[in-house]
Design an enzyme around this catalytic site. Structure first.
Site, PDB file in Angstrom:
ATOM      1  N   HIS A 160      -2.289   5.845 -14.600  1.00 45.22           N
ATOM      2  CA  HIS A 160      -2.838   5.254 -13.372  1.00 45.22           C
ATOM      3  C   HIS A 160      -4.356   5.374 -13.406  1.00 45.22           C
ATOM      4  CE1 HIS A 160      -2.609   3.740  -9.337  1.00 45.22           C
ATOM      5  NE2 HIS A 160      -3.097   4.822  -8.775  1.00 45.22           N
TER       6      HIS A 160
ATOM      7  N   ASP B 122       0.476   4.800  24.707  1.00 43.64           N
ATOM      8  CA  ASP B 122       1.265   3.567  24.689  1.00 43.64           C
ATOM      9  C   ASP B 122       0.508   2.332  25.173  1.00 43.64           C
ATOM     10  OD1 ASP B 122       3.612   5.380  24.328  1.00 43.64           O
ATOM     11  OD2 ASP B 122       3.089   5.905  26.396  1.00 43.64           O
TER      12      ASP B 122
ATOM     13  N   ARG C 257       1.549  -2.745 -11.996  1.00 41.37           N
ATOM     14  CA  ARG C 257       2.128  -2.258 -10.735  1.00 41.37           C
ATOM     15  C   ARG C 257       1.260  -2.811  -9.595  1.00 41.37           C
ATOM     16  NH1 ARG C 257       1.473   2.095 -13.980  1.00 41.37           N
ATOM     17  NH2 ARG C 257      -0.083   2.955 -12.563  1.00 41.37           N
TER      18      ARG C 257
ATOM     19  N   ARG D 289      -4.157  13.700 -11.197  1.00 38.16           N
ATOM     20  CA  ARG D 289      -3.139  13.879 -10.146  1.00 38.16           C
ATOM     21  C   ARG D 289      -1.866  14.440 -10.776  1.00 38.16           C
ATOM     22  NH1 ARG D 289      -2.163   8.832  -6.137  1.00 38.16           N
ATOM     23  NH2 ARG D 289      -1.223   7.943  -8.001  1.00 38.16           N
TER      24      ARG D 289
ATOM     25  N   LYS E 264       6.429   1.181  -2.049  1.00 34.01           N
ATOM     26  CA  LYS E 264       6.482   2.519  -1.443  1.00 34.01           C
ATOM     27  C   LYS E 264       5.926   2.465  -0.017  1.00 34.01           C
ATOM     28  CE  LYS E 264       2.070   3.648  -3.612  1.00 34.01           C
ATOM     29  NZ  LYS E 264       1.098   4.704  -3.535  1.00 34.01           N
TER      30      LYS E 264
ATOM     31  N   TYR F 296      -8.285   7.594  30.635  1.00 33.75           N
ATOM     32  CA  TYR F 296      -8.444   9.056  30.653  1.00 33.75           C
ATOM     33  C   TYR F 296      -9.905   9.475  30.483  1.00 33.75           C
ATOM     34  CZ  TYR F 296      -3.387   9.709  30.023  1.00 33.75           C
ATOM     35  OH  TYR F 296      -2.038   9.716  30.179  1.00 33.75           O
TER      36      TYR F 296
ATOM     37  N   CYS G  92      -4.683   5.216  25.037  1.00 33.49           N
ATOM     38  CA  CYS G  92      -3.614   6.138  25.465  1.00 33.49           C
ATOM     39  C   CYS G  92      -2.483   6.104  24.430  1.00 33.49           C
ATOM     40  CB  CYS G  92      -3.068   5.726  26.828  1.00 33.49           C
ATOM     41  SG  CYS G  92      -4.335   5.354  28.050  1.00 33.49           S
TER      42      CYS G  92
HETATM   43  C1  LIG Z   1       1.041   5.257  -9.596  1.00 32.21           C
HETATM   44  C2  LIG Z   1       0.664   4.071  -8.781  1.00 32.21           C
HETATM   45  N1  LIG Z   1       0.742   2.861  -9.332  1.00 32.21           N
HETATM   46  C3  LIG Z   1       0.414   1.742  -8.651  1.00 32.21           C
HETATM   47  C4  LIG Z   1      -0.024   1.814  -7.347  1.00 32.21           C
HETATM   48  C5  LIG Z   1      -0.418   0.544  -6.640  1.00 32.21           C
HETATM   49  O1  LIG Z   1      -1.800   0.531  -6.430  1.00 32.21           O
HETATM   50  P1  LIG Z   1      -2.481  -0.652  -5.614  1.00 32.21           P
HETATM   51  O2  LIG Z   1      -1.899  -0.594  -4.256  1.00 32.21           O
HETATM   52  O3  LIG Z   1      -3.926  -0.337  -5.626  1.00 32.21           O
HETATM   53  O4  LIG Z   1      -2.125  -1.919  -6.327  1.00 32.21           O
HETATM   54  C6  LIG Z   1      -0.146   3.047  -6.736  1.00 32.21           C
HETATM   55  C7  LIG Z   1      -0.633   3.120  -5.371  1.00 32.21           C
HETATM   56  O5  LIG Z   1      -1.173   4.036  -4.864  1.00 32.21           O
HETATM   57  C8  LIG Z   1       0.210   4.223  -7.477  1.00 32.21           C
HETATM   58  O6  LIG Z   1       0.123   5.443  -6.925  1.00 32.21           O
END
Ligand SMILES: Cc1ncc(COP(=O)(O)O)c(C=O)c1O
Length: 373
Positions: free
Chosen positions: A164, A314, A220, A135, A39, A266, A312
């Site tokens: 999670h 850029d 994950r 969440r 993601k 600046y 700045c």
């Molecule tokens: C639902 C879920 N699973 C897995 C992950 C992966 O977590 P990590 O990057 O700590 O391995 C995330 C990351 O935010 C998540 O939101």
């Protein structure tokens, strides 16, 4: 970006991503497979390239946060199973089913809306259980019992269940253990009320590296696939010796020797204290180099140099330790000679976590891939 005209770039060592996955695989039970979490443009590393490398390294599936991220992967030819871990509107399950993308389900009202659609083919879903993250997800046993009968319908293919962890990267395992115990309780109830087989996944990077024996069918794997530790605690424990994949570089575009008392940038907030060599770097807050990084260090010819004056949009200026030339390499994240600046150093300077640093390098900075699959 294949061709670009800038003197600032991100380098991604895809072989390090492959290495990190292989190290995790060695640590996991033989039956536990890996979702590569790609993601947010693979935490800023580049979704397509990382997805391809992760799959080549042995990850079996991909996980993203939004349906758009999943569709982009499909449209770029990625065929592996993809799970959208976040919210997808009920009316968008047409697209999900069409693209063969798995979506996350956790609300009765959502299920009822999908039931009212005439889908040409079922949408594959994973149930999300909120065991203590607070969440999204089904929290109560009654909610689960309410939803399950509705899922026995041709519009749905219930393929998986996940939760999670909120604190898997902390020293105390109390909350983590409570979440696991509640997951088991819900699972017991689920099995008593559902006949089909499902895949289960609970662990993120921290949980999968620290407690590999407690994982289910999949983990994950996000931040640590990119070679970064989820927290200081895990970095200290070092269950795996990770290799960071991302480095960030630029080149000096101007170098000048200035007198004592010369204002820089600046607001003239920095005034040289003596005769100094000042270098200009073509990166700024539009590239994600936040203004609050004033005072942080970069590497030039293996030496640490402070960012002086305001950053700045850029460009920013640095105080060189010695004369350097236009075109000399400047490293913001990565290694030069014996010196290394880790993403964690920038995170500490900004009172944040490495996740945010990886995500904040804007798309204006071209990504160069080493060892593309
Ligand atoms: C639902 C879920 N699973 C897995 C992950 C992966 O977590 P990590 O990057 O700590 O391995 C995330 C990351 O935010 C998540 O939101």
């Amino acid at each position: 970006m294949e061709k670009f005209y800038r003197d600032s770039w991100v380098e991604i060592q895809l072989e390090n991503i492959i290495y990190n996955i292989q190290q995790l695989k060695k640590r996991l039970n033989k039956e536990t497979e890996i979702y590569a979490v790609v993601k947010a443009n693979a935490y800023g590393h580049g979704d397509i390239e990382v997805a391809r490398s992760a799959l080549a390294a042995g990850a079996k599936r991909l996980a993203v946060a939004t349906l758009d991220e999943a569709v982009r992967l499909r449209e770029c030819g990625v065929e592996a199973p993809i799970l959208v871990m976040g919210w997808v509107r009920p009316e968008h399950v047409y697209a999900a089913a069409d693209y063969g993308i798995t979506v996350t389900c956790y609300q009765k009202e959502w299920v009822e809306e999908v039931l009212s659609l005439s889908l040409p083919k079922p949408v594959t879903i994973h149930l999300k259980w909120d065991t203590g993250m607070g969440r999204i997800g089904i929290r109560k046993k009654e909610e689960l019992l309410d939803i399950l009968p509705l899922l026995k319908n041709k519009n749905f293919h219930l393929e998986g269940i996940f939760t999670h962890f909120a604190t898997a990267d902390e020293i105390s395992t109390e909350h983590f253990d409570n979440q696991r115990a509640y997951f088991e309780e819900l699972l017991h109830l689920f099995r008593a009320n559902w006949d089909g087989e499902v895949v289960l996944h609970t662990g993120n990077s921290a949980a999968s590296m620290r407690f590999p024996e407690k994982m289910f069918d999949y983990v994950r794997f996000g931040i640590s696939m990119y070679g970064l530790y989820p927290s200081g605690v895990v970095k200290k424990e070092k269950p795996i010796n990770l290799k960071p994949a991302l480095s960030l570089h630029s080149r000096l575009i101007h170098v000048k020797k200035v007198d004592k008392g010369t204002p820089v940038s600046y607001g003239a907030t920095y005034i040289t204290e003596r005769e100094e060599w000042i270098g200009t770097v073509p990166l700024g807050y539009a590239d994600g180099i936040r203004r609050a990084l004033q005072g942080a260090e970069v590497l030039v010819n293996g030496k640490r140099c402070e960012i002086v004056g305001r950053i700045c949009m850029d460009q920013f200026m640095i105080r060189l330790q010695e004369q350097a030339g236009v075109g000399d390499k400047v490293t913001l994240i990565g290694t030069q000679h014996e010196e290394t600046i880790e993403m964690d150093e920038l995170a500490e300077k900004l009172s944040t976590i490495n996740y945010e640093i990886a995500c904040m390098i804007s798309s204006r900075v071209p990504r160069i891939y080493i060892d593309k699959v």
